[in-house]
Design a protein around this motif. Structure first.
Motif, PDB file in Angstrom:
ATOM      1  N   LEU A   1       8.201  27.730 -14.297  1.00 22.55           N
ATOM      2  CA  LEU A   1       9.133  26.603 -14.242  1.00 22.55           C
ATOM      3  C   LEU A   1      10.491  27.038 -14.797  1.00 22.55           C
ATOM      4  O   LEU A   1      10.692  27.075 -16.014  1.00 22.55           O
ATOM      5  N   ASP A   2      11.410  27.378 -13.895  1.00 19.34           N
ATOM      6  CA  ASP A   2      12.742  27.741 -14.365  1.00 19.34           C
ATOM      7  C   ASP A   2      13.599  26.482 -14.509  1.00 19.34           C
ATOM      8  O   ASP A   2      13.195  25.374 -14.143  1.00 19.34           O
ATOM      9  N   THR A   3      14.800  26.652 -15.022  1.00 20.79           N
ATOM     10  CA  THR A   3      15.668  25.512 -15.307  1.00 20.79           C
ATOM     11  C   THR A   3      16.013  24.721 -14.055  1.00 20.79           C
ATOM     12  O   THR A   3      15.981  23.486 -14.049  1.00 20.79           O
ATOM     13  N   SER A   4      16.310  25.416 -12.969  1.00 20.89           N
ATOM     14  CA  SER A   4      16.700  24.751 -11.722  1.00 20.89           C
ATOM     15  C   SER A   4      15.550  23.932 -11.156  1.00 20.89           C
ATOM     16  O   SER A   4      15.728  22.776 -10.748  1.00 20.89           O
ATOM     17  N   LEU A   5      14.360  24.533 -11.142  1.00 21.44           N
ATOM     18  CA  LEU A   5      13.190  23.829 -10.602  1.00 21.44           C
ATOM     19  C   LEU A   5      12.822  22.635 -11.472  1.00 21.44           C
ATOM     20  O   LEU A   5      12.458  21.567 -10.965  1.00 21.44           O
ATOM     21  N   ALA A   6      12.917  22.803 -12.770  1.00 21.61           N
ATOM     22  CA  ALA A   6      12.619  21.688 -13.681  1.00 21.61           C
ATOM     23  C   ALA A   6      13.564  20.522 -13.424  1.00 21.61           C
ATOM     24  O   ALA A   6      13.146  19.362 -13.411  1.00 21.61           O
ATOM     25  N   ARG A   7      14.840  20.835 -13.208  1.00 22.22           N
ATOM     26  CA  ARG A   7      15.813  19.775 -12.929  1.00 22.22           C
ATOM     27  C   ARG A   7      15.487  19.052 -11.622  1.00 22.22           C
ATOM     28  O   ARG A   7      15.529  17.821 -11.536  1.00 22.22           O
ATOM     29  N   GLN A   8      15.128  19.827 -10.595  1.00 20.32           N
ATOM     30  CA  GLN A   8      14.800  19.219  -9.305  1.00 20.32           C
ATOM     31  C   GLN A   8      13.565  18.323  -9.402  1.00 20.32           C
ATOM     32  O   GLN A   8      13.523  17.245  -8.796  1.00 20.32           O
ATOM     33  N   LEU A   9      12.578  18.774 -10.151  1.00 19.48           N
ATOM     34  CA  LEU A   9      11.362  17.971 -10.287  1.00 19.48           C
ATOM     35  C   LEU A   9      11.646  16.675 -11.038  1.00 19.48           C
ATOM     36  O   LEU A   9      11.117  15.621 -10.692  1.00 19.48           O
ATOM     37  N   ARG A  10      12.470  16.761 -12.073  1.00 21.55           N
ATOM     38  CA  ARG A  10      12.820  15.541 -12.811  1.00 21.55           C
ATOM     39  C   ARG A  10      13.624  14.585 -11.925  1.00 21.55           C
ATOM     40  O   ARG A  10      13.433  13.371 -11.978  1.00 21.55           O
ATOM     41  N   GLU A  11      14.509  15.153 -11.087  1.00 18.50           N
ATOM     42  CA  GLU A  11      15.276  14.313 -10.168  1.00 18.50           C
ATOM     43  C   GLU A  11      14.353  13.640  -9.156  1.00 18.50           C
ATOM     44  O   GLU A  11      14.537  12.462  -8.834  1.00 18.50           O
ATOM     45  N   ALA A  12      13.372  14.386  -8.655  1.00 19.76           N
ATOM     46  CA  ALA A  12      12.431  13.812  -7.694  1.00 19.76           C
ATOM     47  C   ALA A  12      11.628  12.677  -8.331  1.00 19.76           C
ATOM     48  O   ALA A  12      11.420  11.620  -7.717  1.00 19.76           O
TER      49      ALA A  12
ATOM     50  N   ARG B   1       4.831  10.098  -7.582  1.00 22.55           N
ATOM     51  CA  ARG B   1       5.568  10.316  -8.833  1.00 22.55           C
ATOM     52  C   ARG B   1       4.648  10.930  -9.892  1.00 22.55           C
ATOM     53  O   ARG B   1       5.052  11.836 -10.632  1.00 22.55           O
ATOM     54  N   GLU B   2       3.410  10.456  -9.968  1.00 18.85           N
ATOM     55  CA  GLU B   2       2.447  11.031 -10.915  1.00 18.85           C
ATOM     56  C   GLU B   2       2.164  12.492 -10.574  1.00 18.85           C
ATOM     57  O   GLU B   2       2.051  13.342 -11.464  1.00 18.85           O
ATOM     58  N   ASP B   3       2.052  12.794  -9.279  1.00 17.82           N
ATOM     59  CA  ASP B   3       1.780  14.173  -8.863  1.00 17.82           C
ATOM     60  C   ASP B   3       2.957  15.087  -9.170  1.00 17.82           C
ATOM     61  O   ASP B   3       2.767  16.262  -9.513  1.00 17.82           O
ATOM     62  N   ALA B   4       4.169  14.568  -9.040  1.00 16.41           N
ATOM     63  CA  ALA B   4       5.345  15.374  -9.376  1.00 16.41           C
ATOM     64  C   ALA B   4       5.354  15.702 -10.865  1.00 16.41           C
ATOM     65  O   ALA B   4       5.714  16.818 -11.263  1.00 16.41           O
ATOM     66  N   ARG B   5       4.919  14.751 -11.692  1.00 23.14           N
ATOM     67  CA  ARG B   5       4.839  15.001 -13.131  1.00 23.14           C
ATOM     68  C   ARG B   5       3.751  16.044 -13.423  1.00 23.14           C
ATOM     69  O   ARG B   5       3.946  16.944 -14.247  1.00 23.14           O
ATOM     70  N   ALA B   6       2.610  15.921 -12.734  1.00 21.36           N
ATOM     71  CA  ALA B   6       1.524  16.895 -12.920  1.00 21.36           C
ATOM     72  C   ALA B   6       1.949  18.281 -12.453  1.00 21.36           C
ATOM     73  O   ALA B   6       1.597  19.293 -13.070  1.00 21.36           O
ATOM     74  N   LEU B   7       2.726  18.341 -11.380  1.00 19.72           N
ATOM     75  CA  LEU B   7       3.207  19.625 -10.872  1.00 19.72           C
ATOM     76  C   LEU B   7       4.125  20.299 -11.885  1.00 19.72           C
ATOM     77  O   LEU B   7       4.019  21.504 -12.134  1.00 19.72           O
TER      78      LEU B   7
ATOM     79  N   GLU C   1       0.831  -1.205   0.000  1.00 20.19           N
ATOM     80  CA  GLU C   1       0.000   0.000   0.000  1.00 20.19           C
ATOM     81  C   GLU C   1       0.867   1.257   0.000  1.00 20.19           C
ATOM     82  O   GLU C   1       0.557   2.243  -0.687  1.00 20.19           O
ATOM     83  N   LEU C   2       1.969   1.220   0.733  1.00 18.75           N
ATOM     84  CA  LEU C   2       2.870   2.368   0.757  1.00 18.75           C
ATOM     85  C   LEU C   2       3.550   2.546  -0.595  1.00 18.75           C
ATOM     86  O   LEU C   2       3.772   3.679  -1.052  1.00 18.75           O
ATOM     87  N   ALA C   3       3.850   1.439  -1.261  1.00 21.33           N
ATOM     88  CA  ALA C   3       4.448   1.519  -2.601  1.00 21.33           C
ATOM     89  C   ALA C   3       3.481   2.181  -3.582  1.00 21.33           C
ATOM     90  O   ALA C   3       3.899   2.950  -4.457  1.00 21.33           O
ATOM     91  N   GLN C   4       2.181   1.913  -3.440  1.00 24.52           N
ATOM     92  CA  GLN C   4       1.186   2.565  -4.290  1.00 24.52           C
ATOM     93  C   GLN C   4       1.164   4.073  -4.039  1.00 24.52           C
ATOM     94  O   GLN C   4       1.005   4.856  -4.981  1.00 24.52           O
ATOM     95  N   GLN C   5       1.332   4.482  -2.783  1.00 26.85           N
ATOM     96  CA  GLN C   5       1.394   5.910  -2.474  1.00 26.85           C
ATOM     97  C   GLN C   5       2.609   6.564  -3.138  1.00 26.85           C
ATOM     98  O   GLN C   5       2.524   7.686  -3.642  1.00 26.85           O
ATOM     99  N   VAL C   6       3.720   5.858  -3.135  1.00 29.83           N
ATOM    100  CA  VAL C   6       4.936   6.388  -3.760  1.00 29.83           C
ATOM    101  C   VAL C   6       4.719   6.569  -5.263  1.00 29.83           C
ATOM    102  O   VAL C   6       5.128   7.571  -5.852  1.00 29.83           O
TER     103      VAL C   6
ATOM    104  N   GLN D   1      12.578  10.804 -10.797  1.00 30.48           N
ATOM    105  CA  GLN D   1      13.470   9.668 -11.007  1.00 30.48           C
ATOM    106  C   GLN D   1      13.752   8.941  -9.696  1.00 30.48           C
ATOM    107  O   GLN D   1      13.805   7.700  -9.652  1.00 30.48           O
ATOM    108  N   LEU D   2      13.907   9.703  -8.607  1.00 28.69           N
ATOM    109  CA  LEU D   2      14.121   9.082  -7.303  1.00 28.69           C
ATOM    110  C   LEU D   2      12.936   8.212  -6.901  1.00 28.69           C
ATOM    111  O   LEU D   2      13.104   7.096  -6.398  1.00 28.69           O
ATOM    112  N   LEU D   3      11.740   8.738  -7.105  1.00 30.84           N
ATOM    113  CA  LEU D   3      10.543   7.980  -6.753  1.00 30.84           C
ATOM    114  C   LEU D   3      10.380   6.748  -7.642  1.00 30.84           C
ATOM    115  O   LEU D   3       9.932   5.689  -7.192  1.00 30.84           O
ATOM    116  N   LYS D   4      10.754   6.899  -8.906  1.00 29.83           N
ATOM    117  CA  LYS D   4      10.681   5.758  -9.819  1.00 29.83           C
ATOM    118  C   LYS D   4      11.677   4.680  -9.407  1.00 29.83           C
ATOM    119  O   LYS D   4      11.354   3.490  -9.363  1.00 29.83           O
TER     120      LYS D   4
END
Length: 260
Positions: free
Chosen positions: A197-208, A181-187, A172-177, A210-213
């Protein structure tokens, strides 16, 4: 494209249904109305879904599209009735930024809560593995003293149920994770549309993302399956090993959550 569900009924039958819509600009200026004939069923009742394509209307931030459906009966008097008015509003850039900020706060809070839940679950898994090991040692000592003695089966069932519960909670916790990841993509999409969405923020969101994936590894799924099999077999040694191995995967997931 927006779908609008509508229903009309009349004893004389429904002669026609027309969708009326008009655009009101952010300045307050209303543009000419557009009418679209939907159906002429000539039956007492009509129920359907109306597709409304917004792309050709050229809506801009702050604009509103007002929509009503008008039904005319099939009697000689051609009586009419209107639905309630639905207003579709395009948020302004400032409002989009507020929406994105609220989603960011919510997503970050849920990521922190998931990391906390994972820490607690990892600790309970470790405790269960230790308890399983101590129980095995006591059982082995009892068997050395008396070859006829055996650990009560009820204790084995209880341990198996605990292991299954831990595996279920981890799934169940894995489903939350995965939802995070879907919410980070929507954000990322909302921030881009809002021009925030500046370059730095875009990079951080993509890293987040990838981390969740990367957090949801095939090894974690395999370890959960192994734990379930061991619990079903009521195998103390297999269950203990599976719990210990699962704890290692949980620790990795916790670190990924905290970093994201």
């Amino acid at each position: 494209r927006v779908e609008i569900r509508a229903e009309a009924a009349d004893d004389h039958g429904i002669g026609s249904l027309v969708l009326r819509s008009w655009r009101r600009q952010a300045s307050g200026l209303s543009l000419p109305e557009v009418s679209q004939t939907l159906a002429a069923p000539n039956e007492p009742r009509w129920l359907g879904t109306v597709p409304l394509d917004l792309a050709p209307r050229g809506l801009e931030p702050g604009d509103e599209l007002h929509v009503v459906i008008v039904a005319t009966d099939d009697s000689p008097w051609r009586q009419r009735a209107e639905s309630r008015e639905v207003i579709l509003r395009v948020p302004t850039l400032a409002e989009r930024r507020e929406i994105a900020r609220a989603l960011a706060d919510s997503t970050a809070s849920r990521a922190a809560a998931a990391a906390k839940s994972q820490r607690q679950l990892t600790r309970r898994t470790e405790d269960a593995a230790r308890a399983r090991g101590r129980r095995d040692q006591r059982s082995a000592a009892a068997k050395d003293r008396d070859s006829k003695s055996a650990q009560p089966r009820s204790m084995e069932y209880e341990a198996a149920e605990q292991a299954e519960a831990l595996a279920k909670e981890q799934r169940e916790l894995a489903q939350q994770v995965d939802k995070l990841r879907e919410d980070a993509r929507a954000l990322e999409k909302q921030l881009r549309e809002a021009g925030a969405l500046d370059t730095s923020l875009a990079r951080q969101l993509r890293e987040a993302q990838q981390l969740l994936k990367d957090a949801l590894t095939p090894e974690l799924a395999a370890q959960l399956e192994e734990l379930s099999r061991a619990a079903q077999k009521l195998s103390p040694d297999d269950t203990r090993r599976a719990l210990e191995n699962l704890k290692e995967q949980q620790e990795r997931l916790r670190k990924q959550l905290e970093r994201s």
